[in-house]
Design a protein around this motif. Structure first.
Motif, mmCIF file in Angstrom:
data_model
loop_
_atom_site.group_PDB
_atom_site.id
_atom_site.type_symbol
_atom_site.label_atom_id
_atom_site.label_comp_id
_atom_site.label_asym_id
_atom_site.label_seq_id
_atom_site.Cartn_x
_atom_site.Cartn_y
_atom_site.Cartn_z
ATOM 1 N N ASP A 24 1.092 -1.271 0.243
ATOM 2 C CA ASP A 24 -0.214 -0.346 0.140
ATOM 3 C C ASP A 24 1.071 1.350 0.083
ATOM 4 O O ASP A 24 0.641 2.743 0.194
ATOM 5 C CB ASP A 24 -1.023 0.367 1.409
ATOM 6 C CG ASP A 24 -0.272 -0.364 2.235
ATOM 7 O OD1 ASP A 24 0.808 0.045 2.582
ATOM 8 O OD2 ASP A 24 -1.200 0.288 3.237
ATOM 9 N N HIS A 25 2.235 1.327 -0.311
ATOM 10 C CA HIS A 25 3.112 2.639 -0.284
ATOM 11 C C HIS A 25 3.995 2.124 -1.655
ATOM 12 O O HIS A 25 4.146 1.345 -2.056
ATOM 13 C CB HIS A 25 3.383 2.617 1.190
ATOM 14 C CG HIS A 25 4.931 1.502 1.392
ATOM 15 N ND1 HIS A 25 3.895 0.005 1.535
ATOM 16 C CD2 HIS A 25 5.959 0.787 1.162
ATOM 17 C CE1 HIS A 25 5.003 -0.731 1.427
ATOM 18 N NE2 HIS A 25 6.083 -0.416 1.500
ATOM 19 N N GLY A 26 4.367 2.929 -1.847
ATOM 20 C CA GLY A 26 5.920 3.083 -2.597
ATOM 21 C C GLY A 26 5.344 3.364 -4.306
ATOM 22 O O GLY A 26 4.047 3.456 -4.495
ATOM 23 N N PRO A 27 6.542 2.922 -4.894
ATOM 24 C CA PRO A 27 5.925 3.154 -6.918
ATOM 25 C C PRO A 27 5.131 1.728 -7.449
ATOM 26 O O PRO A 27 5.045 2.082 -8.253
ATOM 27 C CB PRO A 27 7.262 3.215 -7.207
ATOM 28 C CG PRO A 27 8.628 2.682 -6.356
ATOM 29 C CD PRO A 27 7.434 2.958 -4.987
ATOM 30 N N ALA A 28 4.835 0.601 -6.113
ATOM 31 C CA ALA A 28 4.384 -0.307 -7.088
ATOM 32 C C ALA A 28 2.880 -0.132 -5.724
ATOM 33 O O ALA A 28 2.561 -1.514 -6.163
ATOM 34 C CB ALA A 28 5.877 -1.489 -6.188
ATOM 35 N N ALA A 29 2.414 0.916 -5.519
ATOM 36 C CA ALA A 29 1.013 0.562 -4.376
ATOM 37 C C ALA A 29 0.102 0.446 -4.825
ATOM 38 O O ALA A 29 -0.247 0.516 -6.490
ATOM 39 C CB ALA A 29 1.275 1.966 -4.081
ATOM 40 N N HIS A 30 -0.823 -0.576 -4.739
ATOM 41 C CA HIS A 30 -1.539 -0.862 -4.770
ATOM 42 C C HIS A 30 -1.882 -1.989 -6.851
ATOM 43 O O HIS A 30 -2.781 -2.132 -7.362
ATOM 44 C CB HIS A 30 -2.598 -0.487 -5.343
ATOM 45 C CG HIS A 30 -3.433 0.569 -3.965
ATOM 46 N ND1 HIS A 30 -3.856 0.569 -3.023
ATOM 47 C CD2 HIS A 30 -2.723 1.745 -3.643
ATOM 48 C CE1 HIS A 30 -3.591 0.378 -1.396
ATOM 49 N NE2 HIS A 30 -2.875 1.705 -2.213
ATOM 50 N N ILE A 31 -0.684 -2.215 -7.456
ATOM 51 C CA ILE A 31 -0.379 -2.920 -8.156
ATOM 52 C C ILE A 31 0.343 -4.736 -7.572
ATOM 53 O O ILE A 31 1.165 -4.564 -7.263
ATOM 54 C CB ILE A 31 0.768 -2.576 -9.332
ATOM 55 C CG1 ILE A 31 0.815 -1.201 -9.291
ATOM 56 C CG2 ILE A 31 0.699 -3.613 -10.711
ATOM 57 C CD1 ILE A 31 1.846 -0.086 -10.162
ATOM 58 N N PRO A 32 -0.663 -5.557 -7.732
ATOM 59 C CA PRO A 32 -0.271 -6.536 -7.618
ATOM 60 C C PRO A 32 0.620 -7.819 -8.185
ATOM 61 O O PRO A 32 0.242 -7.377 -9.548
ATOM 62 C CB PRO A 32 -1.653 -7.399 -7.381
ATOM 63 C CG PRO A 32 -2.257 -6.675 -7.464
ATOM 64 C CD PRO A 32 -2.296 -5.239 -8.711
ATOM 65 N N SER A 33 0.965 -8.366 -7.547
ATOM 66 C CA SER A 33 2.559 -8.732 -8.240
ATOM 67 C C SER A 33 2.855 -10.263 -7.520
ATOM 68 O O SER A 33 2.696 -10.826 -6.634
ATOM 69 C CB SER A 33 3.603 -7.968 -8.314
ATOM 70 O OG SER A 33 4.327 -8.200 -7.023
ATOM 71 N N ARG A 34 3.012 -11.528 -8.272
ATOM 72 C CA ARG A 34 3.600 -12.666 -7.795
ATOM 73 C C ARG A 34 4.425 -12.494 -7.428
ATOM 74 O O ARG A 34 5.648 -12.031 -7.129
ATOM 75 C CB ARG A 34 3.544 -13.111 -9.743
ATOM 76 C CG ARG A 34 3.816 -14.883 -8.916
ATOM 77 C CD ARG A 34 2.721 -15.351 -8.743
ATOM 78 N NE ARG A 34 1.407 -15.060 -8.876
ATOM 79 C CZ ARG A 34 0.542 -16.260 -9.547
ATOM 80 N NH1 ARG A 34 0.614 -16.954 -9.202
ATOM 81 N NH2 ARG A 34 -0.446 -15.902 -9.741
ATOM 82 N N TYR A 35 4.302 -13.223 -6.393
ATOM 83 C CA TYR A 35 5.047 -13.427 -5.043
ATOM 84 C C TYR A 35 5.455 -15.135 -5.052
ATOM 85 O O TYR A 35 6.382 -14.698 -4.932
ATOM 86 C CB TYR A 35 4.686 -13.581 -3.871
ATOM 87 C CG TYR A 35 5.029 -12.981 -2.297
ATOM 88 C CD1 TYR A 35 5.501 -11.807 -1.756
ATOM 89 C CD2 TYR A 35 5.740 -14.978 -1.551
ATOM 90 C CE1 TYR A 35 6.902 -12.056 -0.971
ATOM 91 C CE2 TYR A 35 6.143 -14.566 -0.599
ATOM 92 C CZ TYR A 35 7.308 -13.354 -0.071
ATOM 93 O OH TYR A 35 8.474 -14.034 0.165
ATOM 94 N N GLU A 36 4.890 -16.226 -5.752
ATOM 95 C CA GLU A 36 5.008 -16.736 -5.189
ATOM 96 C C GLU A 36 4.690 -18.043 -5.866
ATOM 97 O O GLU A 36 2.844 -18.194 -5.654
ATOM 98 C CB GLU A 36 6.082 -17.413 -4.143
ATOM 99 C CG GLU A 36 6.392 -19.415 -3.929
ATOM 100 C CD GLU A 36 6.625 -19.174 -2.103
ATOM 101 O OE1 GLU A 36 6.920 -20.660 -2.029
ATOM 102 O OE2 GLU A 36 6.020 -18.324 -1.490
ATOM 103 N N ASP A 37 5.294 -19.183 -6.626
ATOM 104 C CA ASP A 37 4.386 -20.386 -7.520
ATOM 105 C C ASP A 37 4.314 -21.558 -7.107
ATOM 106 O O ASP A 37 5.109 -21.869 -6.401
ATOM 107 C CB ASP A 37 4.565 -20.038 -9.061
ATOM 108 C CG ASP A 37 4.140 -19.187 -9.714
ATOM 109 O OD1 ASP A 37 2.483 -18.878 -9.591
ATOM 110 O OD2 ASP A 37 4.810 -19.451 -10.507
ATOM 111 N N GLY A 38 3.019 -22.267 -6.295
ATOM 112 C CA GLY A 38 3.469 -23.837 -5.247
ATOM 113 C C GLY A 38 4.468 -24.296 -6.851
ATOM 114 O O GLY A 38 3.495 -24.799 -7.954
#
Length: 68
Positions: A24-38
């Motif tokens: 919710d902060h910084g230049p990537a605020a509110h832009i979902p990004s992939r964290y990990e794939d199972g």
């Protein structure tokens, strides 16, 4: 604050999960990004979701950190 969401994907033999993160902060605020794939294939979507929830709890507890 960081929010995590689960994406369930059907595959040939069952289901796998992916975890997205959104800050919710910084230049990537509110832009979902992939964290990990199972990597494990689960027989049901519910089983995959339960494992993803477990993984998110571990991430929040500091047991796993993304390398990129």
């Amino acid at each position: 604050m960081v929010r995590y969401s689960i994406e369930l994907q059907p595959v040939r033999d069952g289901w796998v999960w992916g975890i997205d993160q959104e800050v919710d902060h910084g230049p990537a605020a509110h832009i979902p990004s992939r964290y990990e794939d199972g990597e494990t294939v689960f027989p049901t979507a519910a089983a995959a979701a339960a494992d993803a929830e477990r993984r998110i709890a571990e991430i929040r507890a500091g047991k796993h950190r993304r390398l990129t």
